[in-house]
Design a protein around this motif. Structure first.
Motif, mmCIF file in Angstrom:
data_model
loop_
_atom_site.group_PDB
_atom_site.id
_atom_site.type_symbol
_atom_site.label_atom_id
_atom_site.label_comp_id
_atom_site.label_asym_id
_atom_site.label_seq_id
_atom_site.Cartn_x
_atom_site.Cartn_y
_atom_site.Cartn_z
ATOM 1 N N GLU A 211 0.985 -1.154 -0.006
ATOM 2 C CA GLU A 211 -0.096 -0.092 0.080
ATOM 3 C C GLU A 211 0.795 1.265 -0.033
ATOM 4 O O GLU A 211 0.746 2.177 -0.671
ATOM 5 N N ASP A 212 1.840 1.435 0.794
ATOM 6 C CA ASP A 212 2.928 2.268 0.861
ATOM 7 C C ASP A 212 3.467 2.700 -0.617
ATOM 8 O O ASP A 212 3.670 3.717 -1.088
ATOM 9 N N VAL A 213 3.927 1.762 -1.104
ATOM 10 C CA VAL A 213 4.498 1.637 -2.583
ATOM 11 C C VAL A 213 3.336 2.399 -3.439
ATOM 12 O O VAL A 213 3.673 3.210 -4.357
ATOM 13 N N ARG A 214 2.114 1.732 -3.375
ATOM 14 C CA ARG A 214 1.147 2.241 -4.215
ATOM 15 C C ARG A 214 0.840 3.481 -4.225
ATOM 16 O O ARG A 214 0.549 4.290 -5.172
ATOM 17 N N LEU A 215 0.654 3.962 -3.111
ATOM 18 C CA LEU A 215 0.331 5.355 -2.780
ATOM 19 C C LEU A 215 1.550 6.380 -2.695
ATOM 20 O O LEU A 215 1.205 7.533 -2.530
ATOM 21 N N LYS A 216 2.664 5.797 -3.004
ATOM 22 C CA LYS A 216 3.946 6.348 -2.790
ATOM 23 C C LYS A 216 3.846 7.324 -1.507
ATOM 24 O O LYS A 216 4.425 8.636 -1.602
ATOM 25 N N ARG A 217 3.727 6.498 -0.632
ATOM 26 C CA ARG A 217 3.599 7.278 0.932
ATOM 27 C C ARG A 217 4.813 7.603 1.415
ATOM 28 O O ARG A 217 6.011 7.149 0.905
ATOM 29 N N ASP A 218 4.946 9.029 1.785
ATOM 30 C CA ASP A 218 6.199 9.505 2.031
ATOM 31 C C ASP A 218 6.320 9.638 3.689
ATOM 32 O O ASP A 218 5.566 10.162 4.432
ATOM 33 N N TYR A 219 7.312 9.101 4.112
ATOM 34 C CA TYR A 219 7.941 9.177 5.513
ATOM 35 C C TYR A 219 8.803 10.271 5.902
ATOM 36 O O TYR A 219 10.112 10.025 5.496
ATOM 37 N N ILE A 220 8.326 11.227 6.172
ATOM 38 C CA ILE A 220 9.368 12.341 6.468
ATOM 39 C C ILE A 220 10.504 12.358 7.333
ATOM 40 O O ILE A 220 11.434 12.779 6.892
ATOM 41 N N GLN B 174 12.206 9.815 7.658
ATOM 42 C CA GLN B 174 13.256 9.069 6.463
ATOM 43 C C GLN B 174 13.946 9.936 5.790
ATOM 44 O O GLN B 174 14.714 9.273 5.181
ATOM 45 N N ARG B 175 13.499 10.887 5.340
ATOM 46 C CA ARG B 175 13.951 11.816 4.383
ATOM 47 C C ARG B 175 15.502 11.931 4.312
ATOM 48 O O ARG B 175 16.072 11.819 3.475
ATOM 49 N N ALA B 176 16.154 12.289 5.481
ATOM 50 C CA ALA B 176 17.630 12.621 5.753
ATOM 51 C C ALA B 176 18.373 11.604 5.375
ATOM 52 O O ALA B 176 19.262 11.474 4.629
ATOM 53 N N MET B 177 17.935 10.190 5.881
ATOM 54 C CA MET B 177 18.672 9.084 5.749
ATOM 55 C C MET B 177 18.584 8.463 4.110
ATOM 56 O O MET B 177 19.414 8.172 3.579
ATOM 57 N N GLN B 178 17.271 8.787 3.517
ATOM 58 C CA GLN B 178 17.219 8.609 2.355
ATOM 59 C C GLN B 178 18.157 9.430 1.316
ATOM 60 O O GLN B 178 18.874 8.883 0.309
ATOM 61 N N GLU B 179 18.035 10.521 1.579
ATOM 62 C CA GLU B 179 19.078 11.588 0.816
ATOM 63 C C GLU B 179 20.364 11.075 1.228
ATOM 64 O O GLU B 179 21.304 11.307 0.279
ATOM 65 N N GLU B 180 20.862 11.026 2.394
ATOM 66 C CA GLU B 180 22.134 10.578 2.584
ATOM 67 C C GLU B 180 22.678 9.263 1.828
ATOM 68 O O GLU B 180 23.698 9.137 1.083
ATOM 69 N N THR B 181 21.666 8.099 1.726
ATOM 70 C CA THR B 181 22.127 6.987 0.931
ATOM 71 C C THR B 181 22.166 7.361 -0.524
ATOM 72 O O THR B 181 22.889 6.887 -1.044
ATOM 73 N N ARG B 182 21.110 8.258 -0.853
ATOM 74 C CA ARG B 182 21.525 8.594 -2.491
ATOM 75 C C ARG B 182 22.800 9.293 -2.960
ATOM 76 O O ARG B 182 23.180 8.939 -3.892
#
Length: 70
Positions: free
Chosen positions: A24-33, A35-43
């Motif tokens: 459901e999270d993938v389908r709705l493209k749910r954003d977990y605020i 987690q953004r910093a960790m995602q940007e660091e990984t990117r």
């Protein structure tokens, strides 16, 4: 997690529910605020890794170029 006769069944129910939540999270493209910093660091880490290995990882480098290194 408990050990005993019902523990496998309990774990299967939890795993199934987690799978539904993930889908459901993938389908709705749910954003977990949170987690953004960790995602940007990984990117940024993988962006640098691909750039450093551009001669060996041609396809990955092409992909990153196609998405404009976002």
């Amino acid at each position: 997690m408990s050990k005993g006769p019902g523990s496998l069944e309990e774990a299967e129910k939890k795993a199934f529910q987690l799978g539904k939540t993930l889908a459901e999270d993938v389908r709705l493209k749910r954003d977990y605020i949170e987690q953004r910093a960790m995602q940007e660091e990984t990117r940024n880490y993988f962006k640098a890794l691909v750039k450093m290995n551009k001669d060996n990882w041609e396809h990955e480098y092409e992909y990153w170029n196609q998405i404009n290194w976002k």
